[in-house]
Enzyme design. Structure first.
Site, PDB file in Angstrom:
ATOM      1  N   ASP A   1      -3.787 -11.394  -1.838  1.00 49.85           N
ATOM      2  CA  ASP A   1      -3.216 -10.066  -1.694  1.00 49.85           C
ATOM      3  C   ASP A   1      -2.417  -9.846  -2.987  1.00 49.85           C
ATOM      4  O   ASP A   1      -2.044 -10.814  -3.660  1.00 49.85           O
ATOM      5  CB  ASP A   1      -2.305 -10.049  -0.463  1.00 49.85           C
ATOM      6  N   ASP A   6       0.310  -6.888  -3.729  1.00 45.30           N
ATOM      7  CA  ASP A   6       1.706  -6.459  -3.554  1.00 45.30           C
ATOM      8  C   ASP A   6       2.462  -7.449  -2.658  1.00 45.30           C
ATOM      9  O   ASP A   6       2.060  -7.684  -1.524  1.00 45.30           O
ATOM     10  CB  ASP A   6       1.750  -5.070  -2.887  1.00 45.30           C
ATOM     11  N   GLY A  65       1.354  -3.993   3.639  1.00 47.47           N
ATOM     12  CA  GLY A  65      -0.073  -4.233   3.866  1.00 47.47           C
ATOM     13  C   GLY A  65      -0.824  -3.037   4.433  1.00 47.47           C
ATOM     14  O   GLY A  65      -2.044  -3.048   4.528  1.00 47.47           O
ATOM     15  N   SER A  88      -4.344  -1.680  -1.848  1.00 50.56           N
ATOM     16  CA  SER A  88      -3.839  -0.680  -2.798  1.00 50.56           C
ATOM     17  C   SER A  88      -4.939  -0.042  -3.645  1.00 50.56           C
ATOM     18  O   SER A  88      -5.788  -0.732  -4.214  1.00 50.56           O
ATOM     19  CB  SER A  88      -2.808  -1.314  -3.731  1.00 50.56           C
ATOM     20  N   ASN A 126      -4.069   1.364  -6.281  1.00 57.08           N
ATOM     21  CA  ASN A 126      -3.505   1.199  -7.632  1.00 57.08           C
ATOM     22  C   ASN A 126      -3.738  -0.211  -8.185  1.00 57.08           C
ATOM     23  O   ASN A 126      -3.166  -0.573  -9.216  1.00 57.08           O
ATOM     24  CB  ASN A 126      -1.996   1.486  -7.607  1.00 57.08           C
ATOM     25  N   ASP A 180       1.321 -11.845   2.323  1.00 53.68           N
ATOM     26  CA  ASP A 180       2.741 -11.720   2.695  1.00 53.68           C
ATOM     27  C   ASP A 180       2.925 -10.765   3.878  1.00 53.68           C
ATOM     28  O   ASP A 180       4.050 -10.552   4.310  1.00 53.68           O
ATOM     29  CB  ASP A 180       3.573 -11.195   1.509  1.00 53.68           C
ATOM     30  N   ARG A 192      -1.803   3.761   2.332  1.00 48.47           N
ATOM     31  CA  ARG A 192      -0.905   4.865   1.969  1.00 48.47           C
ATOM     32  C   ARG A 192      -0.881   5.928   3.077  1.00 48.47           C
ATOM     33  O   ARG A 192       0.175   6.397   3.485  1.00 48.47           O
ATOM     34  CB  ARG A 192      -1.414   5.490   0.661  1.00 48.47           C
TER      35      ARG A 192
HETATM   36  C1  BG6 Z   1      -0.458  -2.577   0.041  1.00 49.86           C
HETATM   37  C2  BG6 Z   1       1.037  -2.442   0.222  1.00 49.86           C
HETATM   38  O1  BG6 Z   1      -0.755  -3.633  -0.804  1.00 49.86           O
HETATM   39  O2  BG6 Z   1      -1.003  -1.369  -0.510  1.00 49.86           O
HETATM   40  C3  BG6 Z   1       1.345  -1.217   1.079  1.00 49.86           C
HETATM   41  O3  BG6 Z   1       1.538  -3.596   0.853  1.00 49.86           O
HETATM   42  C4  BG6 Z   1       0.705   0.024   0.447  1.00 49.86           C
HETATM   43  O4  BG6 Z   1       2.737  -1.068   1.198  1.00 49.86           O
HETATM   44  C5  BG6 Z   1      -0.791  -0.197   0.276  1.00 49.86           C
HETATM   45  O5  BG6 Z   1       0.926   1.163   1.267  1.00 49.86           O
HETATM   46  C6  BG6 Z   1      -1.487   0.986  -0.384  1.00 49.86           C
HETATM   47  O6  BG6 Z   1      -1.026   1.107  -1.706  1.00 49.86           O
HETATM   48  P1  BG6 Z   1      -1.356   2.270  -2.706  1.00 49.86           P
HETATM   49  O7  BG6 Z   1      -1.011   1.694  -4.052  1.00 49.86           O
HETATM   50  O8  BG6 Z   1      -2.827   2.563  -2.579  1.00 49.86           O
HETATM   51  O9  BG6 Z   1      -0.533   3.447  -2.326  1.00 49.86           O
HETATM   52 MG    MG Z   2       1.202  -7.621   0.427  1.00 51.04          MG
END
Ligand code: BG6
Ligand code: MG
Length: 214
Positions: free
Chosen positions: A9, A11, A46, A117, A119, A171, A49
């Site tokens: 993972d 983040d 986890g 994510s 991102n 996590d 969004r």
């Molecule tokens: C996860 C985070 O890795 O990604 C979450 O733990 C987050 O908190 C999710 O909402 C989505 O992320 P992003 O960057 O696409 O907004």
């Molecule tokens: Mg995480």
């Protein structure tokens, strides 16, 4: 070797973006007059969004919000979040994480990312981590977020490895559930250790090497 591949993972495991997520959601919540604490933020770990916004809106007392407006809020939050991400660099990854990734690679493990994510690519690039991984499975490639196993199954597929040969590092509770649903063992770090559901527990990242090679 008990495992052939390790799926990380992102983040909260390799980088600590939680605080940036928190600040960006907090800015939106304040604007909408919604109370939002760091404890509320823990529920978002986890989670995608879109689902995160729905959790935040549980405390919203105003008129119903249209799908178009929600889309606008999601974009607004992501723009704030990306501003913080743009400040990240190589120094945002600890030496311990970088060295452990290298040691695992040198020991013959195949390394991949399994993150909800959207991102992910940007964060990996900012932190100069892209080259550490053979495969990246992320929020842009899946239709169902953790606790669904899709993101981890996709990572195994990209590596052409059997799920049973992959170890996930997580996590988030949602990530532990997702890994088990994918038929993978999990090494938990941070908040995910609390439930005692993981197959291995890491008190620090470098413990991973001992678990795999010890
Ligand atoms: C996860 C985070 O890795 O990604 C979450 O733990 C987050 O908190 C999710 O909402 C989505 O992320 P992003 O960057 O696409 O907004
Ligand atoms: Mg995480």
């Amino acid at each position: 070797m008990q495992y052939k591949a390790v799926i990380f993972d992102l983040d909260g495991v390799l980088v600590f973006t939680d605080k940036y997520h928190y600040l960006a959601w907090k800015k939106l919540a304040d604007k909408l007059g919604i109370e939002f604490t760091e404890k509320d933020n823990d529920r978002l770990r986890g989670v995608s969004r879109e689902e995160s916004l729905d959790i935040i809106l549980e405390k919203y007392k105003g008129e119903p919000i249209s799908p178009e407006k929600k889309k606008e809020y999601l974009e607004e939050k992501n723009n704030t979040y990306r501003e913080s991400l743009s400040e990240m660099n190589r120094g945002d990854v600890s030496d311990q994480v970088r060295q452990t990734l290298k040691n695992l690679k040198d020991a013959g493990y195949r390394l991949a990312i399994g993150s909800s994510s959207k991102n992910t690519a940007y964060i990996l690039e900012r932190c100069e981590l892209t080259d550490c991984f053979e495969a990246v499975s992320d929020g842009t490639m899946i239709t169902r977020s953790k606790p669904d196993p899709e993101v981890f199954l996709k990572a195994a597929e990209l590596l052409s490895e059997n799920p049973a040969d992959c170890l996930v590092v997580e996590d988030a509770d949602a990530g532990v559930t997702a890994a088990h649903a994918a038929g993978m063992d999990v090494a938990a770090i941070g908040a995910a250790t609390a439930s005692g559901r993981a197959d291995h527990e890491l008190s620090k990242f470098e413990d991973l090497y001992d678990i795999l090679e010890g």
